[in-house]
Design a protein around this motif. Structure first.
Motif, PDB file in Angstrom:
ATOM      1  N   GLY A  38       0.791  -1.227   0.000  1.00  0.00           N
ATOM      2  CA  GLY A  38       0.000   0.000   0.000  1.00  0.00           C
ATOM      3  C   GLY A  38       0.827   1.282   0.000  1.00  0.00           C
ATOM      4  N   VAL A  39       2.124   1.181  -0.279  1.00  0.00           N
ATOM      5  CA  VAL A  39       3.006   2.352  -0.290  1.00  0.00           C
ATOM      6  C   VAL A  39       3.377   2.654  -1.736  1.00  0.00           C
ATOM      7  CG1 VAL A  39       5.244   3.266   0.477  1.00  0.00           C
ATOM      8  CG2 VAL A  39       3.946   1.716   1.953  1.00  0.00           C
ATOM      9  N   THR A  40       3.290   3.937  -2.129  1.00  0.00           N
ATOM     10  CA  THR A  40       3.699   4.318  -3.477  1.00  0.00           C
ATOM     11  C   THR A  40       4.838   5.321  -3.403  1.00  0.00           C
ATOM     12  OG1 THR A  40       2.059   6.078  -3.581  1.00  0.00           O
ATOM     13  CG2 THR A  40       1.411   3.937  -4.476  1.00  0.00           C
ATOM     14  N   LEU A  41       5.755   5.243  -4.372  1.00  0.00           N
ATOM     15  CA  LEU A  41       6.881   6.166  -4.449  1.00  0.00           C
ATOM     16  C   LEU A  41       6.745   7.009  -5.714  1.00  0.00           C
ATOM     17  CD1 LEU A  41       9.715   3.675  -3.446  1.00  0.00           C
ATOM     18  CD2 LEU A  41       8.649   5.406  -2.012  1.00  0.00           C
ATOM     19  N   PRO A  42       7.160   8.289  -5.683  1.00  0.00           N
ATOM     20  CA  PRO A  42       6.924   9.203  -6.809  1.00  0.00           C
ATOM     21  C   PRO A  42       7.995   9.175  -7.894  1.00  0.00           C
ATOM     22  CG  PRO A  42       7.862  10.419  -4.996  1.00  0.00           C
ATOM     23  CD  PRO A  42       7.666   8.995  -4.514  1.00  0.00           C
TER      24      PRO A  42
END
Length: 75
Positions: A38-42
């Motif tokens: 559930g973690v997103t990186l830009p």
């Protein structure tokens, strides 16, 4: 800004663009695991901003014909 300064800036932005793409490729397995958690990186946003900065620098230096060479401009 002098021609030499434009050239240095353009080369620097090009190198930064390629380094961020490389970082994204190397971080891909971590990104996939993070998405499952559930973690997103830009990374996509960072690469897009650096690509836009490189395009602007290339256009101001008169290299507008080669700025998008080999790049997908649809995001």
């Amino acid at each position: 800004m002098t021609h030499a300064a434009h050239a240095v800036r353009t080369v620097g932005l090009n190198a930064l663009h390629h380094l961020t793409v490389l970082a994204g490729i190397l971080a891909f397995p971590v990104v996939l695991l993070g998405r499952r958690a559930g973690v997103t990186l830009p990374f996509g946003q960072v690469v897009a901003r650096i690509h836009d900065a490189y395009d602007a620098a290339a256009e101001s230096a008169g290299d507008a014909g080669t700025a998008d060479e080999g790049h997908d401009t649809q995001r």
